[in-house]
Scaffold this active site. Structure first.
Site, mmCIF file in Angstrom:
data_model
loop_
_atom_site.group_PDB
_atom_site.id
_atom_site.type_symbol
_atom_site.label_atom_id
_atom_site.label_comp_id
_atom_site.label_asym_id
_atom_site.label_seq_id
_atom_site.Cartn_x
_atom_site.Cartn_y
_atom_site.Cartn_z
ATOM 1 N N SER A 1 33.267 41.766 64.279
ATOM 2 C CA SER A 1 33.124 41.809 62.820
ATOM 3 C C SER A 1 33.675 43.096 62.241
ATOM 4 O O SER A 1 33.611 44.153 62.855
ATOM 5 C CB SER A 1 31.650 41.688 62.411
ATOM 6 O OG SER A 1 31.545 41.835 61.014
ATOM 7 N N HIS B 1 25.216 36.665 62.024
ATOM 8 C CA HIS B 1 25.718 37.799 61.229
ATOM 9 C C HIS B 1 26.411 37.263 59.978
ATOM 10 O O HIS B 1 26.189 37.722 58.859
ATOM 11 C CB HIS B 1 26.701 38.636 62.060
ATOM 12 C CG HIS B 1 27.529 39.597 61.250
ATOM 13 N ND1 HIS B 1 28.618 39.200 60.503
ATOM 14 C CD2 HIS B 1 27.416 40.930 61.027
ATOM 15 C CE1 HIS B 1 29.128 40.238 59.865
ATOM 16 N NE2 HIS B 1 28.417 41.305 60.173
ATOM 17 N N ASN B 2 27.256 36.262 60.174
ATOM 18 C CA ASN B 2 27.987 35.712 59.030
ATOM 19 C C ASN B 2 27.068 34.957 58.075
ATOM 20 O O ASN B 2 27.277 34.985 56.862
ATOM 21 C CB ASN B 2 29.126 34.814 59.514
ATOM 22 C CG ASN B 2 30.323 35.628 59.982
ATOM 23 O OD1 ASN B 2 30.168 36.771 60.395
ATOM 24 N ND2 ASN B 2 31.505 35.066 59.926
ATOM 25 N N LYS C 1 27.103 36.450 66.261
ATOM 26 C CA LYS C 1 28.144 36.639 65.239
ATOM 27 C C LYS C 1 27.993 35.588 64.132
ATOM 28 O O LYS C 1 28.188 35.871 62.942
ATOM 29 C CB LYS C 1 29.545 36.567 65.866
ATOM 30 C CG LYS C 1 30.692 36.648 64.845
ATOM 31 C CD LYS C 1 30.636 37.938 64.049
ATOM 32 C CE LYS C 1 31.784 38.256 63.136
ATOM 33 N NZ LYS C 1 32.403 37.303 62.312
ATOM 34 N N GLU D 1 25.561 37.497 56.107
ATOM 35 C CA GLU D 1 26.640 37.976 55.205
ATOM 36 C C GLU D 1 26.736 37.050 53.978
ATOM 37 O O GLU D 1 26.834 37.523 52.840
ATOM 38 C CB GLU D 1 27.946 37.983 56.005
ATOM 39 C CG GLU D 1 29.206 38.286 55.228
ATOM 40 C CD GLU D 1 30.453 38.126 56.131
ATOM 41 O OE1 GLU D 1 30.527 38.785 57.183
ATOM 42 O OE2 GLU D 1 31.357 37.330 55.771
HETATM 43 C C1 6PG Z 1 33.435 39.588 59.669
HETATM 44 C C2 6PG Z 1 33.615 38.461 58.707
HETATM 45 C C3 6PG Z 1 34.756 37.625 59.173
HETATM 46 C C4 6PG Z 1 35.369 36.796 58.079
HETATM 47 C C5 6PG Z 1 34.732 35.499 57.893
HETATM 48 C C6 6PG Z 1 34.674 35.046 56.473
HETATM 49 O O1 6PG Z 1 32.337 39.682 60.180
HETATM 50 O O2 6PG Z 1 34.377 40.340 59.875
HETATM 51 O O3 6PG Z 1 32.485 37.681 58.598
HETATM 52 O O4 6PG Z 1 34.314 36.908 60.291
HETATM 53 O O5 6PG Z 1 35.470 37.477 56.912
HETATM 54 O O6 6PG Z 1 35.533 34.611 58.627
HETATM 55 O O7 6PG Z 1 34.119 33.837 56.500
HETATM 56 P P1 6PG Z 1 34.270 32.778 55.352
HETATM 57 O O8 6PG Z 1 35.716 32.451 55.221
HETATM 58 O O9 6PG Z 1 33.451 31.645 55.865
HETATM 59 O O10 6PG Z 1 33.728 33.429 54.125
#
Ligand code: 6PG
Length: 472
Positions: free
Chosen positions: A130, A187-188, A184, A191
């Site tokens: 990430s 984590h997302n 991960k 996010e």
């Molecule tokens: C990270 C982000 C990365 C990316 C995602 C965005 O941790 O660096 O989360 O993985 O920005 O792929 O995801 P979406 O396109 O689903 O918003």
């Protein structure tokens, strides 16, 4: 010529930056891309780092260029491309070599791939990376899953390229099989919830108080100096202050309000549901992105129902302080839910996930990096067996002071016709969580009434049925 320490396949934005990061840390990296032109361009642009890069025209050349046991990072789009690369690499690698999938894979795919490779090899690691482009180049947060012996082989490289929080590398082996990719994914999911709650507060300020982007930017900048300090709050202030060069308007005002999603947020919600662990703030954030995508229907909706006008009263310091506290309370619940999902998966799959370590490696490098994660790490260190982050002394105390503000923002938004789905979900979670006697007694009664599903009683052991009086 000295052999490379590691190989990397896929020179897209993330792969290229990761390869430069590896080269910069003094490791030799052999690189391969599906199109040769991209490999050549990459090496040509690598400057002095090119001396640590071995450009390979074929997968055979890549396999021949790496010191044994040969670790090979895959930085290709999640899904079929990963399976194809594994199939192509497998005949070229030995049992002891290591394929490392560093993309945003679904952990169920990672489990399946590991099972397929079990026995004949090569070994397989699924790692979550990430931090976006910048992180890949200068230090991402790295969540590692798979066989620990394979991890030990690449540990020095992964530690060297990871972000640093003080002296600590933000990289850790978190568990066997799909543990790294699962973490991960969550984590997302977090996010998504974090971003959605920030967007909801932006909506309250824009649609509820009529503030312009340029007026909202300094509010977030100020919050970034306080308890909310985080990468996402910091970039929100910068994003809101940015101007569109072609129109001179705030850039956010000319961006279509339809959010994309690649799948990891949705997977978080799906896995939470599969495990039976509530992650309502994450689910609300995923649903909000889907709702944002039905722009046409929303336009018809506004024409049909209208939207309330912004409040006439100006937004004062007190109101801003309430919003700040509300965002903090919502964030606590979203993170508590995300960590509860990881704890649930850990039990389900026998991973023994180190929740404190996860919080620690998220303090720098990743998209949700913040000082808040240091507080979560400390809470888990003090109470590793805690049932829920909300019950740890530090976060219980924080919820006690902040939840009234969350309640006020949610209530006022409801009255003003402003949707705050993630904040509302967080509040509902908190209110449900703190009420020992809920309303599921009625659900159980209904289930028994229409389907004789049975219920437990509060005063007697066993399964019981009601003598419901029904019309026949
Ligand atoms: C990270 C982000 C990365 C990316 C995602 C965005 O941790 O660096 O989360 O993985 O920005 O792929 O995801 P979406 O396109 O689903 O918003």
């Amino acid at each position: 010529m000295k052999k490379a320490d590691i190989g990397l396949i896929g020179l897209g934005v993330m792969g290229a930056n990761l390869a430069l990061n590896i080269a910069e840390k003094g490791f030799r990296v052999a690189v391969f891309n599906r199109t040769l032109a991209r490999t050549q361009e990459f090496v040509a642009e690598a400057g002095p780092l090119a001396s640590n890069i071995v450009a390979c025209e074929t997968l055979e050349a890549l396999a021949g260029a790496i010191e044994r046991p040969r670790p090979v990072i895959l930085m290709v789009p999640a899904g079929r491309a990963v399976d194809e690369q594994i199939a192509a690499l497998r005949p070229l690698l030995d049992r002891d070599d290591i394929i490392i999938d560093a993309g945003n894979a679904n952990f169920r795919d990672t489990r399946r791939r590991m099972e397929t490779l079990m026995g004949d090899g090569p070994r397989f690691l699924g790692i979550g990376v990430s931090g976006g482009e910048e992180g890949a180049r200068h230090g991402p947060s790295i969540m590692i899953g798979g066989a620990q012996d394979a991890y030990r082989t690449v540990e020095p490289i992964l530690n060297a390229i990871a972000a640093r929080y003080g002296d600590e590398a933000c990289a850790a082996w978190l568990g066997p099989d799909g543990a790294g990719h699962f973490v991960k994914t969550i984590h997302n999911g977090i996010e998504y919830a974090d971003m959605q709650m920030i967007a909801e507060v932006y909506g309250v300020l824009r649609d509820g108080h009529g503030l312009a982007a340029g007026d909202i930017a300094p509010i977030f900048a100020k919050w970034n100096e306080g308890r909310l300090n985080s990468y996402l709050i910091e970039i929100t202030a910068e994003v809101l202050a940015a101007r569109d060069t072609s129109t001179g308007k705030p850039l956010v005002d000319v961006i279509l309000d339809s959010a994309g999603q690649k799948g990891t947020g949705r997977w978080s919600a799906i896995e939470a549901q599969t495990l039976g662990i509530p992650a309502t703030a994450i689910e609300a954030a995923v649903a909000a992105r889907s709702l944002s995508a039905i722009k046409h229907e929303r336009e018809i909706g506004e024409a049909r129902f209208g939207v309330p006008a912004p409040a006439a009263d100006p937004v004062d310091e007190q109101r801003l302080a309430i919003l700040e506290q509300a965002l903090l309370a919502g964030k606590v619940v979203a993170y508590a839910q995300g960590f509860a999902v990881m704890a649930g998966a850990s039990r389900e799959f026998g991973w023994n996930l180190p929740l404190g370590t996860i919080a620690r490696i998220w303090r720098a490098g990743c998209i949700i990096r913040s000082q808040f994660l240091g507080e979560i790490a400390a809470a888990y260190d003090a109470a590793p067996e805690t049932e829920d982050l909300l019950l740890t002394p530090a976060f219980a105390a924080l919820m006690e002071t902040t939840h009234p503000h969350l309640r006020e923002v949610v209530a006022q938004s409801a009255r003003a016709g402003i949707a705050v789905p993630a904040l509302s979900s967080a509040l509902a979670h908190f209110d449900t969580f703190r009420r020992a006697r809920g309303t599921a007694n009625l659900i159980q009664a209904q289930r028994d009434y229409f389907g004789a599903h049975g219920f437990e009683r509060i005063d007697r052991a066993g399964t019981h049925h009601g003598e419901w009086v029904r019309d026949v």
